[in-house]
Design a protein around this motif. Structure first.
Motif, PDB file in Angstrom:
ATOM      1  N   LEU A  40       0.834  -1.193   0.000  1.00 30.08           N
ATOM      2  CA  LEU A  40       0.000   0.000   0.000  1.00 30.08           C
ATOM      3  C   LEU A  40       0.874   1.250   0.000  1.00 30.08           C
ATOM      4  O   LEU A  40       1.844   1.335   0.745  1.00 30.08           O
ATOM      5  CB  LEU A  40      -0.893   0.032   1.244  1.00 30.08           C
ATOM      6  CG  LEU A  40      -1.888  -1.110   1.448  1.00 30.08           C
ATOM      7  CD1 LEU A  40      -2.616  -0.927   2.774  1.00 30.08           C
ATOM      8  CD2 LEU A  40      -2.877  -1.193   0.302  1.00 30.08           C
ATOM      9  N   GLU A  98      -7.546   2.150   3.105  1.00 28.21           N
ATOM     10  CA  GLU A  98      -7.754   0.761   3.543  1.00 28.21           C
ATOM     11  C   GLU A  98      -8.204   0.763   5.000  1.00 28.21           C
ATOM     12  O   GLU A  98      -9.119   0.012   5.391  1.00 28.21           O
ATOM     13  CB  GLU A  98      -6.470  -0.041   3.383  1.00 28.21           C
ATOM     14  CG  GLU A  98      -6.619  -1.522   3.719  1.00 28.21           C
ATOM     15  CD  GLU A  98      -7.446  -2.304   2.719  1.00 28.21           C
ATOM     16  OE1 GLU A  98      -8.024  -3.338   3.116  1.00 28.21           O
ATOM     17  OE2 GLU A  98      -7.522  -1.900   1.536  1.00 28.21           O
ATOM     18  N   GLU A 119      -3.277   4.868   0.083  1.00 23.99           N
ATOM     19  CA  GLU A 119      -4.025   3.609   0.108  1.00 23.99           C
ATOM     20  C   GLU A 119      -4.087   3.045   1.524  1.00 23.99           C
ATOM     21  O   GLU A 119      -5.108   2.466   1.925  1.00 23.99           O
ATOM     22  CB  GLU A 119      -3.395   2.610  -0.857  1.00 23.99           C
ATOM     23  CG  GLU A 119      -3.638   2.982  -2.319  1.00 23.99           C
ATOM     24  CD  GLU A 119      -2.901   2.080  -3.287  1.00 23.99           C
ATOM     25  OE1 GLU A 119      -3.393   1.892  -4.408  1.00 23.99           O
ATOM     26  OE2 GLU A 119      -1.812   1.574  -2.921  1.00 23.99           O
ATOM     27  N   HIS A 171     -10.881  -1.760  -5.111  1.00 26.22           N
ATOM     28  CA  HIS A 171     -11.889  -1.768  -4.044  1.00 26.22           C
ATOM     29  C   HIS A 171     -11.896  -0.451  -3.281  1.00 26.22           C
ATOM     30  O   HIS A 171     -12.952  -0.021  -2.794  1.00 26.22           O
ATOM     31  CB  HIS A 171     -11.667  -2.946  -3.092  1.00 26.22           C
ATOM     32  CG  HIS A 171     -10.458  -2.849  -2.221  1.00 26.22           C
ATOM     33  ND1 HIS A 171      -9.164  -2.970  -2.703  1.00 26.22           N
ATOM     34  CD2 HIS A 171     -10.330  -2.638  -0.874  1.00 26.22           C
ATOM     35  CE1 HIS A 171      -8.304  -2.853  -1.707  1.00 26.22           C
ATOM     36  NE2 HIS A 171      -8.988  -2.641  -0.587  1.00 26.22           N
ATOM     37  N   ARG A 173      -5.186   3.680  -6.054  1.00 27.55           N
ATOM     38  CA  ARG A 173      -5.423   2.972  -7.313  1.00 27.55           C
ATOM     39  C   ARG A 173      -6.113   1.620  -7.119  1.00 27.55           C
ATOM     40  O   ARG A 173      -6.660   1.079  -8.074  1.00 27.55           O
ATOM     41  CB  ARG A 173      -4.096   2.764  -8.049  1.00 27.55           C
ATOM     42  CG  ARG A 173      -3.381   4.075  -8.391  1.00 27.55           C
ATOM     43  CD  ARG A 173      -2.120   3.840  -9.210  1.00 27.55           C
ATOM     44  NE  ARG A 173      -1.427   5.095  -9.502  1.00 27.55           N
ATOM     45  CZ  ARG A 173      -0.485   5.617  -8.734  1.00 27.55           C
ATOM     46  NH1 ARG A 173      -0.097   4.967  -7.638  1.00 27.55           N
ATOM     47  NH2 ARG A 173       0.085   6.761  -9.054  1.00 27.55           N
ATOM     48  N   ALA A 174      -6.077   1.072  -5.920  1.00 27.59           N
ATOM     49  CA  ALA A 174      -6.684  -0.244  -5.687  1.00 27.59           C
ATOM     50  C   ALA A 174      -8.171  -0.183  -6.033  1.00 27.59           C
ATOM     51  O   ALA A 174      -8.886   0.703  -5.549  1.00 27.59           O
ATOM     52  CB  ALA A 174      -6.491  -0.646  -4.231  1.00 27.59           C
TER      53      ALA A 174
END
Length: 279
Positions: A97, A105, A101, A181, A178-179
């Motif tokens: 990460l 998260e 992120e 989810h 960018r993830a």
């Protein structure tokens, strides 16, 4: 000892001369510190306080303890959880990460686990805990959490009575995230887009006018405008506050405004809060 009262009694946590208790619990799998009314006094509200990025639950100790001390007949249970991936939970951090992120998260996991945390609180305090008002307070990253929870908790059958979002933003422009989810989470709950999706329960949006992380023009102003539109003409239930000279921290006056908004009055600790958040 005079009349059964020791001349030099046990030192206990006090706010304005009134006692409260501090205990550690794991609620719904989440490590928490709890500030509680004195033994035998009623819990009259649940107040969950979320810290900022790279901070821990310990940094919030004492900041909102006036809510727990109450007036002698009861007070709030102030619940201070470690956000996901923070404090005692850093070992849960997945690899790969980037900094932003990591923040999101944590936010998404913290939001997802909130119903289990509250179920643990209801088990801790008994069935009546599900009927007392639920208050949410979040600073910085914690403000992301509570702005989302005021929508998701009612959808889960857990109505939120009041929410205080401090030194935070509803803009959520995050090009480094960018993830997939996490992009989906941002798009689903971004307050400047979805402010009207949550029940119009009372909301305090408070910012420091000298905040270098979330400037008023770039963050507070568009976030407040979105909520103003959602709450409609007159804006009943929406409280907007800014504090001159305050940077990215919860100042004493901001803390006092939050206590007053939540119904806790202005009884405060004698020392200023140690409450600087990193995000």
């Amino acid at each position: 000892m005079t009349g059964g009262v020791p001349a030099d009694p046990h030192a206990t946590p006090l706010v304005g001369g009134r006692p409260y208790r501090v205990v550690r619990r794991v609620l719904g799998g989440v490590p928490c510190l709890l500030e509680l009314p004195p033994e035998g006094q009623a819990v009259t509200a649940l107040c969950v306080v979320y810290h900022g990025a790279w901070a821990t639950k310990e940094g919030k100790l004492g900041v909102y303890a006036a809510l727990a001390a109450g007036e002698g007949t009861g007070g709030a249970a102030v619940i201070l959880p470690d956000a996901a991936l923070h404090g005692e939970r850093q070992g849960d951090t997945p690899p790969g990460l980037n900094d932003r992120e990591y923040v999101w998260e944590s936010v998404s996991r913290t939001v997802a686990e909130a119903p289990a945390l509250l179920a643990g609180a209801h088990a801790e305090f008994g069935p009546g805990a599900g009927r007392v008002p639920l208050w949410l307070v979040g600073s910085s990253m914690g403000g992301y959490v509570v702005q989302t929870l005021r929508r998701t908790l009612p959808e889960a059958g857990l109505p939120v009575a009041r929410t205080a979002a401090l030194i935070t933003s509803g803009v959520w422009r995050e090009p480094a995230v960018r993830a997939p989810h996490l992009r989906a989470f941002l798009d689903a709950y971004r307050p400047v887009v979805h402010a009207g999706a949550a029940p119009l329960t009372p909301l305090l949006l408070a910012s420091g006018e000298a905040d270098p992380t979330f400037s008023l023009a770039a963050h507070h102003a568009p976030t407040a405008a979105a909520y103003r539109e959602a709450f409609g003409p007159g804006g009943a239930g929406l409280v907007e506050r800014t504090f001159a000279g305050v940077g990215h921290y919860t100042s004493v006056r901001m803390r006092d405004a939050t206590l007053a908004f939540l119904g806790g009055g202005t009884s405060v600790a004698t020392s200023p809060p140690n409450d600087t958040d990193s995000d």
